[in-house]
Design a protein around this motif. Structure first.
Motif, PDB file in Angstrom:
ATOM      1  N   UNK A  89      58.570 -41.306  12.917  1.00 16.31           N
ATOM      2  CA  UNK A  89      57.990 -40.564  14.026  1.00 16.31           C
ATOM      3  C   UNK A  89      56.655 -40.308  13.869  1.00 16.31           C
ATOM      4  N   UNK A 110      57.983 -23.655  22.752  1.00 16.18           N
ATOM      5  CA  UNK A 110      58.313 -23.983  21.484  1.00 16.18           C
ATOM      6  C   UNK A 110      58.982 -25.178  21.103  1.00 16.18           C
ATOM      7  N   UNK A 113      56.250 -27.275  21.032  1.00 16.95           N
ATOM      8  CA  UNK A 113      55.205 -27.094  19.850  1.00 16.95           C
ATOM      9  C   UNK A 113      55.635 -28.049  18.388  1.00 16.95           C
ATOM     10  N   UNK A 114      57.240 -28.134  18.567  1.00 16.03           N
ATOM     11  CA  UNK A 114      57.674 -28.599  17.246  1.00 16.03           C
ATOM     12  C   UNK A 114      57.046 -30.115  17.032  1.00 16.03           C
ATOM     13  N   UNK A 115      56.917 -30.791  18.087  1.00 11.75           N
ATOM     14  CA  UNK A 115      56.335 -32.099  18.047  1.00 11.75           C
ATOM     15  C   UNK A 115      54.815 -32.178  17.672  1.00 11.75           C
ATOM     16  N   UNK A 117      53.203 -29.919  15.748  1.00  7.91           N
ATOM     17  CA  UNK A 117      53.068 -29.504  14.370  1.00  7.91           C
ATOM     18  C   UNK A 117      52.759 -30.789  13.579  1.00  7.91           C
ATOM     19  N   UNK A 118      53.389 -31.903  13.743  1.00  9.61           N
ATOM     20  CA  UNK A 118      53.484 -32.827  13.052  1.00  9.61           C
ATOM     21  C   UNK A 118      51.869 -33.312  12.737  1.00  9.61           C
ATOM     22  N   UNK A 141      48.056 -24.880  19.395  1.00 15.69           N
ATOM     23  CA  UNK A 141      49.591 -25.431  19.596  1.00 15.69           C
ATOM     24  C   UNK A 141      50.043 -25.197  21.009  1.00 15.69           C
ATOM     25  N   UNK A 177      58.663 -33.195  24.714  1.00 20.28           N
ATOM     26  CA  UNK A 177      58.907 -33.223  23.127  1.00 20.28           C
ATOM     27  C   UNK A 177      58.487 -34.467  22.529  1.00 20.28           C
ATOM     28  N   UNK A 178      58.868 -35.370  23.145  1.00 24.51           N
ATOM     29  CA  UNK A 178      58.529 -36.792  22.348  1.00 24.51           C
ATOM     30  C   UNK A 178      56.802 -37.128  22.550  1.00 24.51           C
ATOM     31  N   UNK A 181      54.325 -35.614  20.192  1.00 24.47           N
ATOM     32  CA  UNK A 181      54.162 -36.332  18.876  1.00 24.47           C
ATOM     33  C   UNK A 181      53.340 -37.577  18.934  1.00 24.47           C
TER      34      UNK A 181
END
Lengths: 267, 330, 292
Positions: A89, A110, A113-115, A117-118, A141, A177-178, A181
């Motif tokens: 990823x 949220x 936001x996970x994506x 973070x990276x 974020x 989400x994708x 990243x």
């Protein structure tokens, strides 16, 4: 789907994604057999084939979820097979799942936001002490995430729980989400399963706009409307083997492909 | 009664409780104070374990061992090298953290690996070191003459000193843990947790390094336990290996389950319940018998089977309902 | 003389290892079928030892005492299952909860054992009162032969069970792919129940054979669980040879370190070796790595 613009771009001829004799064995059963193909930058590739042909297994190998039994996968010259999923990823490959796998009890913002973070986390100590930089990052974020959500066409309250979304909205959320990243290659595993014709149309246009923004896309789908409409090339798998690799019009007339689907009507 | 009234009531109640907590040493006997101190020490370990088990989903059987590592390291260093006990505490925490990091890095990357397995072996290993390596740890007799904490010339040799020190420590530990749960890392933890609708598969596809995440939490939990152990050592001024064996690790686990693993308060409640019930039963039955263990085990099993979210779930549900949230750390 | 001494130490290590292997097998049986890390295995071993000791001390012949003890352990396991494990399993409670329940059961059983037997150490005599044999210069107690024999019989019995009987095949099916097993009509709940009893039976056999060698007490359960679990972990939990190999390694390490280095450090050394082995090969020597 005559209204869809069929944009066939010739990206650069750089080998963006290369699969070389990729095979996968499951305890004696060969699920994928020496599949070989290339993807150029900016293409939209469709992977089709009857159920059980090995399409998702193939994607799982590109993604890093399944180790490759034989063969190699190269992404922009880097060897992908053997790397863990989170690293793939980070290298620029994002993915959508057949069964969505959204974080159901988290809000949609949220989920996105996970994506994000990276791409630069603050670190353990600042968050535990709730320092200013941590709080600033959180705001960042949130803003980025909101922007991505509107880009894919989700205009809901960002605090809505993901599980409350409709099927189409969940698909869009998966794409959002994708995108978080910042990928260069996007793997879409049956994104329009269960959607109506209009909804498929919306998603298809979204995919085309993603390509305009510079993404390369691999699409697994059964719904021929979208596959025939937006893909530059189709790769057909049957029993784990690649049986065809060509532009959609030629695939439509390919005898092997037709007999593989055995009675299914190709639009 | 609307939400504004309840918020006001909550402030008042919390305010009164805080004042009560601050004034407790003034009107309680030394015996009660020592009980309170133990509740505090166990709470500190429990908060760390709640983070690890409730939120990161890992069962560690080594918290007793880390508790002991904190105690012994701090004791040995401050006694034999004549350094300030606070520095000894830092050393103890560092040793625990490094060990947890090494174990986590190696084992937490493997999907489905039970941390319980390696922590089980590790706990037994450390236990053996405490009991058998006399030259270092004093064996069965342990270490005596451990210096009290001191700041400048002020020596902390009264119970209530430790009571307040621990109140500060617990507040700080709680503050850190709560910030963690509300941060980006807390979000990743929720994304990975099956029981809050998360998915390990989706998270790793989105770039979350699950192994590294779990290792971080494991290290934090081990440091909490080590700090608690160090405070224990400098309070008691004498330590022997028995409180650090595998049964204490198991007890810490039972404490957080009874209190509620998915809540930092659960750790504190669990510690209060464990020590409270132990003292009450031995008071009524005249000394330690097997019955306190049986009663405790039965309560533990009943909570697991009928109230899996622990004792904290009663007040927690009321609070969440009123506040309109579904989980406490958003 | 040294060769003989080494051989003697080797044999006693094998004996000890057999017992760890048996307990490890008990742990593995339940774990493979249910994927649950159970804290109860050592308790049933302890019960086997303690009950047989008590029955013997009230005058029953040794053989009868042993058989009754194993049966009693199985009965306890059935009761425990019905009270505490049946509902969580049938409701599909999360694994973490069930693991904690086995922890509670361990605490409960040792608590009850404390009430019944106190802190007394119990012992039972060697199974046959024959003078020690000499083989290759090493002195072997006949108890060792009993242990090797019983361990082998247990292993053969288990493999017959798993290969030849319907129950065994059902257990294996659940271990490999529970969903498919369910679709084929095998009831995973019943399989979990059966494997729990089986694990208790095997563990109590281990406990009974251990009792004449080392005295047994209410609190040994945890230690035995740990040793069984480690034996299974180091050996690998995918095949039976895993716990056997792990147990033997453990027994041999303890024996050799105890004899030639120091009995004080022997357990720590053995554990150090295990942790190191697991660090190098976390899936166990014969285990298979789960894909990340």
């Amino acid at each position: 789907m005559n209204e869809t613009l069929l944009v066939r771009q010739n990206g650069s001829n750089q080998q963006f994604l290369e699969l070389k004799e990729v095979s996968k064995d499951f305890a004696g059963l060969r699920a994928v057999n020496e599949v070989k193909f290339n993807v150029r930058k900016g293409e939209i590739i469709g992977i089709i084939g009857p159920n059980g042909a090995g399409k998702t297994t193939l994607i799982n190998m590109i993604n890093g979820f399944l180790p490759v039994t034989k063969g190699e996968i190269y992404f922009k010259g880097l060897k992908l097979n053997g790397l863990p999923a989170y690293q793939i990823c980070a290298l620029g490959v994002a993915r959508i799942f057949q069964n969505k796998q959204i974080f159901s009890n988290m809000s949609i913002i949220e989920n996105v936001m996970i994506g994000i973070h990276r791409r630069g986390q603050v670190g353990l100590l600042p968050v535990m002490l709730n320092l200013k930089q941590a709080r600033k990052k959180e705001k960042q974020y949130f803003e980025e995430g909101s922007e991505i959500l509107s880009r894919v066409g989700i205009n809901l309250n960002p605090y809505r729980l993901a599980k409350d979304l409709s099927a189409k909205e969940q698909t869009l959320l998966g794409i959002a989400r994708g995108l978080a990243c910042k990928p260069m290659l996007f793997l879409l595993d049956e994104p329009v399963a269960g959607l109506s014709i209009e909804e498929i149309y919306t998603v298809a246009n979204l995919i085309l706009s993603l390509r305009k923004q510079g993404l390369t896309i691999i699409l697994i789908e059964h719904r021929m409307e979208i596959v025939m409409g937006i893909c530059d090339r189709l790769i057909v798998l049957n029993f784990g083997q690649k049986i065809a690799d060509d532009i959609p019009e030629k695939i439509r007339e390919n005898k092997q492909v037709i007999s593989a689907y055995l009675g299914e009507k190709l639009i | 009664m609307n939400w504004e009234d309840i918020k006001y009531m909550r402030v008042v109640i919390w305010g009164m409780l805080t004042i009560l907590l601050l004034l407790l040493p003034l009107f309680t006997s030394r015996y009660i104070q020592s009980i309170l101190i133990f509740i505090e020490i166990y709470s500190l370990v429990a908060i760390g374990l709640c983070l690890l088990t409730g939120f990161a989903g890992q069962i560690s059987l080594a918290q007793g061992a880390f508790y002991g590592i904190g105690a012994y390291t701090s004791a040995i260093i401050s006694l034999r090298l004549d350094i300030s006990p606070f520095l000894g505490m830092v050393c103890g925490a560092s040793v625990a953290g490094i060990v947890a990091y090494v174990l986590g890095k190696r084992f937490l990357r493997i999907r489905g690996f039970y941390l319980a397995l390696i922590t089980f072996g590790f706990a037994l290993f450390v236990d053996n070191i405490f009991y058998r390596f006399d030259f270092l740890t004093g064996g069965h007799d342990g270490i005596s003459g451990i210096p009290n904490f001191s700041i400048g010339g002020f020596i902390m040799n009264k119970d209530f000193h430790y009571y307040y020190l621990l109140l500060v420590a617990i507040s700080f530990a709680f503050f850190l843990a709560r910030n963690l749960l509300r941060s980006e890392i807390g979000r990743e933890m929720r994304a990975v947790d099956l029981f809050t609708g998360g998915s390990e598969i989706a998270s790793s596809a989105l770039g979350v390094n699950i192994g590294r995440l779990k290792t971080k939490i494991f290290v934090i939990a081990s440091i909490y336990a080590a700090v608690a152990g160090s405070i224990y050592a400098h309070y008691m001024t004498h330590i022997h290996p028995q409180p650090f064996d595998i049964s204490s690790s198991l007890l810490f686990l039972t404490m957080i389950v009874i209190g509620g693993i998915k809540s930092l308060w659960g750790g504190i409640i669990g510690a209060i319940f464990y020590i409270g019930s132990r003292e009450l039963i031995s008071y009524f039955m005249g000394g330690a018998t097997g019955w306190d263990l049986i009663v405790y085990a039965l309560v533990f099993l009943l909570v697991l089977m009928f109230l899996p979210e622990g004792l904290i779930s009663f007040p927690q549900k009321i609070y969440l309902n009123q506040a309109g949230k579904t989980t406490p750390y958003e | 003389m040294l060769i003989e001494r080494i051989f003697e130490v080797f044999l006693s290590g094998v004996t000890l290892g057999c017992i760890y292997a048996v307990i490890g097998l008990g742990f593995m049986v339940f774990f493979n079928v249910t994927k649950i890390f159970s804290f109860t295995v050592g308790e049933f071993a302890m019960l086997g030892g303690m009950i047989s000791a008590s029955l013997y001390s009230i005058g029953l012949p040794l053989a009868v005492a042993i058989i009754l003890a194993v049966l009693a352990s199985c009965t306890v396991s059935i009761i425990v299952w019905l009270f505490f494990l049946h509902r969580p399993f049938s409701q599909g409670n999360p694994a973490v909860t069930i693991i904690f329940i086995t922890l509670g059961i361990h605490l409960l059983i040792s608590g009850v054992a404390y009430i019944v037997w106190g802190t007394a150490f119990k012992e039972i005599p060697y199974f046959s009162q024959v003078s020690p044999l000499v083989w290759g210069g090493a002195t072997i107690s006949p108890q060792s032969l009993w242990i090797w024999g019983i361990t082998s019989l247990t292993i053969i019995g288990l493999s017959l069970l798993f290969d030849r009987t319907l129950l065994g095949k059902g257990l294996r099916a659940c271990a490999i792919q529970p969903l498919a097993a369910k679709l084929m009509g095998i009831n995973p709940l019943y399989m979990a129940f059966a494997s729990f009893i089986l694990a208790a039976a095997v563990a109590s056999i281990g406990g009974v054979t251990l009792a004449p060698l080392t005295m047994t007490q209410y609190g040994v359960g945890v230690g035995l669980t740990m040793k069984g679990v480690l034996a299974a972990a180091v050996g690998g939990m995918n095949k039976a040879r895993g716990p056997i190999f792990g147990g033997l390694t453990m027994g041999l390490t303890e024996s050799f370190v105890g004899a030639f280095i120091s009995s004080k450090y022997m357990v720590a050394a053995a554990l150090g070796v295990f942790i190191a082995l697991l660090l190098v090969r976390p899936q166990g020597i014969f285990g298979v790595k789960e894909e990340v």
